[in-house]
Design an enzyme around this catalytic site. Structure first.
Site, PDB file in Angstrom:
ATOM      1  N   PHE A 151      38.969  48.623  39.238  1.00 18.70           N
ATOM      2  CA  PHE A 151      38.561  49.635  38.265  1.00 18.70           C
ATOM      3  C   PHE A 151      37.268  49.284  37.548  1.00 18.70           C
ATOM      4  CE2 PHE A 151      40.616  46.805  35.156  1.00 18.70           C
ATOM      5  CZ  PHE A 151      39.748  46.926  34.083  1.00 18.70           C
ATOM      6  N   LYS A 175      38.955  52.933  49.471  1.00 15.07           N
ATOM      7  CA  LYS A 175      40.127  53.221  48.616  1.00 15.07           C
ATOM      8  C   LYS A 175      39.756  52.742  47.218  1.00 15.07           C
ATOM      9  CE  LYS A 175      43.466  51.977  46.652  1.00 15.07           C
ATOM     10  NZ  LYS A 175      43.563  52.196  45.185  1.00 15.07           N
ATOM     11  N   GLU A 178      42.678  53.721  41.326  1.00 16.19           N
ATOM     12  CA  GLU A 178      43.217  55.006  40.864  1.00 16.19           C
ATOM     13  C   GLU A 178      42.896  55.257  39.383  1.00 16.19           C
ATOM     14  OE1 GLU A 178      44.594  52.236  41.917  1.00 16.19           O
ATOM     15  OE2 GLU A 178      46.776  52.331  41.882  1.00 16.19           O
ATOM     16  N   SER A 228      42.427  41.704  41.512  1.00 12.64           N
ATOM     17  CA  SER A 228      43.049  40.534  40.889  1.00 12.64           C
ATOM     18  C   SER A 228      43.503  39.542  41.971  1.00 12.64           C
ATOM     19  CB  SER A 228      44.235  40.979  40.045  1.00 12.64           C
ATOM     20  OG  SER A 228      45.141  41.689  40.863  1.00 12.64           O
ATOM     21  N   CYS A 283      34.208  40.555  36.211  1.00 11.65           N
ATOM     22  CA  CYS A 283      34.692  39.329  36.868  1.00 11.65           C
ATOM     23  C   CYS A 283      33.748  38.170  36.607  1.00 11.65           C
ATOM     24  CB  CYS A 283      34.838  39.556  38.357  1.00 11.65           C
ATOM     25  SG  CYS A 283      33.256  39.891  39.118  1.00 11.65           S
ATOM     26  N   GLU A 383      43.554  34.816  33.294  1.00 14.69           N
ATOM     27  CA  GLU A 383      42.439  35.754  33.177  1.00 14.69           C
ATOM     28  C   GLU A 383      42.859  36.838  32.182  1.00 14.69           C
ATOM     29  OE1 GLU A 383      41.560  38.258  36.629  1.00 14.69           O
ATOM     30  OE2 GLU A 383      39.461  38.283  36.020  1.00 14.69           O
TER      31      GLU A 383
HETATM   32  P1  NAD Z   1      43.881  45.218  40.878  1.00  6.81           P
HETATM   33  O1  NAD Z   1      44.134  44.018  41.696  1.00  6.81           O
HETATM   34  O2  NAD Z   1      44.966  45.730  40.010  1.00  6.81           O
HETATM   35  O3  NAD Z   1      43.450  46.459  41.817  1.00  6.81           O
HETATM   36  C1  NAD Z   1      42.462  46.330  42.814  1.00  6.81           C
HETATM   37  C2  NAD Z   1      42.772  47.315  43.933  1.00  6.81           C
HETATM   38  O4  NAD Z   1      44.033  46.965  44.517  1.00  6.81           O
HETATM   39  C3  NAD Z   1      42.890  48.757  43.460  1.00  6.81           C
HETATM   40  O5  NAD Z   1      42.260  49.603  44.392  1.00  6.81           O
HETATM   41  C4  NAD Z   1      44.402  48.986  43.400  1.00  6.81           C
HETATM   42  O6  NAD Z   1      44.756  50.325  43.654  1.00  6.81           O
HETATM   43  C5  NAD Z   1      44.911  48.085  44.500  1.00  6.81           C
HETATM   44  N1  NAD Z   1      46.277  47.581  44.217  1.00  6.81           N
HETATM   45  C6  NAD Z   1      46.860  47.419  42.999  1.00  6.81           C
HETATM   46  N2  NAD Z   1      48.110  46.939  43.145  1.00  6.81           N
HETATM   47  C7  NAD Z   1      48.323  46.789  44.478  1.00  6.81           C
HETATM   48  C8  NAD Z   1      49.425  46.319  45.256  1.00  6.81           C
HETATM   49  N3  NAD Z   1      50.543  45.901  44.676  1.00  6.81           N
HETATM   50  N4  NAD Z   1      49.278  46.280  46.592  1.00  6.81           N
HETATM   51  C9  NAD Z   1      48.145  46.686  47.182  1.00  6.81           C
HETATM   52  N5  NAD Z   1      47.060  47.143  46.487  1.00  6.81           N
HETATM   53  C10 NAD Z   1      47.141  47.189  45.150  1.00  6.81           C
HETATM   54  O7  NAD Z   1      42.547  44.918  40.024  1.00  6.81           O
HETATM   55  P2  NAD Z   1      41.918  45.784  38.859  1.00  6.81           P
HETATM   56  O8  NAD Z   1      42.765  45.658  37.645  1.00  6.81           O
HETATM   57  O9  NAD Z   1      41.567  47.138  39.346  1.00  6.81           O
HETATM   58  O10 NAD Z   1      40.538  45.010  38.644  1.00  6.81           O
HETATM   59  C11 NAD Z   1      40.395  43.870  37.826  1.00  6.81           C
HETATM   60  C12 NAD Z   1      40.509  42.603  38.630  1.00  6.81           C
HETATM   61  O11 NAD Z   1      39.501  42.589  39.647  1.00  6.81           O
HETATM   62  C13 NAD Z   1      40.249  41.361  37.801  1.00  6.81           C
HETATM   63  O12 NAD Z   1      41.162  40.381  38.184  1.00  6.81           O
HETATM   64  C14 NAD Z   1      38.823  40.960  38.171  1.00  6.81           C
HETATM   65  O13 NAD Z   1      38.521  39.602  38.002  1.00  6.81           O
HETATM   66  C15 NAD Z   1      38.807  41.336  39.609  1.00  6.81           C
HETATM   67  N6  NAD Z   1      37.438  41.509  40.071  1.00  6.81           N
HETATM   68  C16 NAD Z   1      36.928  40.512  40.843  1.00  6.81           C
HETATM   69  C17 NAD Z   1      35.622  40.600  41.283  1.00  6.81           C
HETATM   70  C18 NAD Z   1      35.031  39.520  42.133  1.00  6.81           C
HETATM   71  O14 NAD Z   1      33.942  39.719  42.622  1.00  6.81           O
HETATM   72  N7  NAD Z   1      35.682  38.400  42.348  1.00  6.81           N
HETATM   73  C19 NAD Z   1      34.839  41.721  40.943  1.00  6.81           C
HETATM   74  C20 NAD Z   1      35.406  42.716  40.156  1.00  6.81           C
HETATM   75  C21 NAD Z   1      36.721  42.595  39.726  1.00  6.81           C
END
Ligand code: NAD
Length: 497
Positions: A151, A175, A178, A228, A283, A383
């Site tokens: 997000f 994808k 959401e 994450s 991040c 985090e």
């Molecule tokens: P998230 O892991 O909740 O979601 C990421 C994606 O995974 C979304 O598209 C979501 O729909 C999908 N998803 C969520 N739950 C899932 C499941 N159980 N099974 C399969 N897919 C699933 O992350 P977020 O809250 O949207 O974003 C924040 C996180 O992203 C933080 O941990 C941040 O550090 C990380 N991030 C990392 C980087 C990097 O370059 N390392 C960059 C940006 C964000």
């Protein structure tokens, strides 16, 4: 479906799918649900992947000059219209407009890098590797590739991946998160305007079901994931088990090491920018300042003084920091302040209940500063992903480095010092993927690659730069001999000259 429903983008058109399932999309500064997004079912997933699969053969064989021309056109349109996209980002994520524009510019850099695709996928040729035998290699696209994004950067993170994947001749199914899905649809419409054939860029809106669809479908050859750490690990393992290339970028906990000789005004400015920019939902945000004594007290004074001048509010107004993305996330981040108190840390500035320039119902949490955070506290180990900056005091440089290296994550880190030798030693010793030297958020430019170490990246490949080009192409190597009258003879060994 109402006009406030965010659809998919399939075959070059908005597509509301066949699902009854939807999720809320909020305007975080108003604290109000403004849209719903469709959550794909199996039929929608099938339609999206089938369309990308069908578009691949023709796109793969489209001349590189034509592909490049479409990329240039996409870049020009993006540059001309980015104000529209920034407004979408602010209305669903909450970040302030200037920050939204900054996010788009960083994504645009990758589009510009991908415009150089003819040079990037050039192969190699060796004449007479053996007598009369030539060896050469070419790089070919993989097919359908999936991009799953978080997000916090609804425009930039997808743009880390799809410009290079598309330029190299792949078709992409994105994808998005959401929580803020509209940017992806806007980008789909922009691709269409730029002349991209239908089906080359697809947006599949959904949740775990869509992610699992991409991870398991044999027509999808590679997955680029950002999110994450627990989900990144799941995506990496599941995708790899299904024979795909996977790059899965995970979470972070970034430290800033401050040596006693550092310019403390620069450090304080940097800690504010990197700790509270985008409400800490980056991040590469700095989450922990590791102060080598005796600097901690004067640094805290300088940081606190600057915190007082920050304006928190609706990102459409002239504010420094916006709300958090959802109420649930805001409450989770705020809960770390109670944990800090229970664990014996000093809450120097508590961001709860601050005054804002915005609607009272917004998902607000002000910048928070916590000193003397025990390294056993969850405030230190987890985090937080919000505007909460911790201070940890250490006695020496070595103690600071050991602390950072003991962390589970390895995304980014920074050192602040005027001692070049110390900085050089830090760069050599630190177990982190991206390092800033007097730079708090060391996000590499597009022609370098983005990616951390340890629990911040699963898989072998970072994003963009040459890692990106190699990830989305596979090398084919030919060994050829064109017969001339002098050929002949049986030889069961390897040719040697
Ligand atoms: P998230 O892991 O909740 O979601 C990421 C994606 O995974 C979304 O598209 C979501 O729909 C999908 N998803 C969520 N739950 C899932 C499941 N159980 N099974 C399969 N897919 C699933 O992350 P977020 O809250 O949207 O974003 C924040 C996180 O992203 C933080 O941990 C941040 O550090 C990380 N991030 C990392 C980087 C990097 O370059 N390392 C960059 C940006 C964000």
């Amino acid at each position: 479906m109402t006009k406030n429903t965010v659809p998919h983008w399939i075959n070059g058109a908005r597509d509301h799918g066949t699902t009854d399932r939807t999720a809320p999309v909020y305007d975080p500064a108003l604290g109000k649900e403004t849209k719903r997004v469709v959550l794909a079912n199996q039929a929608d997933i099938e339609k999206a992947i089938a369309s990308a699969h069908a578009a691949f053969p023709e796109w793969r064989d489209t001349s590189i000059a034509r592909r490049q021309a479409i990329l240039f056109s996409f870049r020009e349109l993006l540059n001309a219209k980015k104000g529209e996209l920034a407004e979408i980002l602010t209305s669903e994520h909450g970040k302030v407009l200037s920050d939204a524009l900054g996010e788009i510019s960083r994504g645009q850099e990758v589009v510009e890098f991908a415009c150089g695709i003819p040079h990037l996928v050039k192969g190699s040729y060796t004449e007479n590797a053996s007598t009369g035998v030539d060896v050469y290699s070419i790089r070919q696209p993989l097919g359908v590739v999936g991009v799953i994004s978080p997000f916090n950067f609804p425009a930039m993170v997808p743009m880390w991946f799809f410009p290079i994947a598309i330029a190299a001749g792949n078709t992409v199914v994105l994808k998005p998160s959401e929580k803020d899905p509209s940017a992806a649809i806007w980008l789909g419409e922009l691709w269409k305007e730029a002349g991209l054939p239908d089906g080359v860029f697809t947006v599949l809106n959904g949740d775990k079901e869509s992610v699992d669809g991409l991870l398991t479908d044999p027509r999808v050859h590679a997955i680029s994931f950002v999110g994450s750490t627990p989900i990144a690990q799941y995506v990496y393992e599941t995708g790899a088990k299904h024979g795909k290339r996977v790059q899965a970028l995970g979470g972070a906990k970034n430290h800033m090491l401050v040596l006693p000789d550092a310019d403390l005004d620069l450090v304080a400015d940097s800690a504010i920018n990197a700790g509270f920019g985008s409400a800490g939902e980056r991040c590469m945000a700095i989450s922990v300042v590791v102060a080598v004594e005796p600097v901690a007290d004067s640094l805290i004074e300088k940081i606190t003084e600057r915190m007082r001048s920050l304006v928190i509010g609706d990102g459409r107004r002239s504010c420094d920091m916006g709300p958090l993305v959802t109420e649930q996330h805001r409450d989770k981040v705020a809960s770390y302040i109670d944990i800090a108190i229970a664990d014996g840390a000093d809450v120097v500035v508590d961001g709860r209940g601050i005054e804002v320039d915005g609607d009272a119902n917004g998902f607000w949490l002000g910048p928070t500063l916590i000193d003397k955070v025990p390294t056993t506290s969850k405030v230190y180990t987890e985090e937080i992903f919000g505007p909460v900056l911790s201070i940890v005091r250490v006695k020496t440089y070595d103690e600071g480095v050991a602390l950072i290296n003991a962390g589970a994550f390895g995304n980014g880190t920074a050192i602040f010092t005027n001692d070049g030798g110390a900085a050089r030693r830090f760069q050599n010793e630190i177990q982190v993927g991206m390092i800033g030297i007097n730079v708090p958020i060391p996000v590499p430019v597009a022609y370098y690659s983005f990616g951390g170490w340890k629990a911040s990246l699963f898989g072998d490949s970072k994003a963009h730069g040459m890692y990106g080009v190699n990830f989305y192409t596979q090398e084919k190597t030919m060994t050829s001999r064109w017969l001339d009258p002098s050929h002949g003879g049986i030889n069961l060994g390897f040719p040697q000259n």
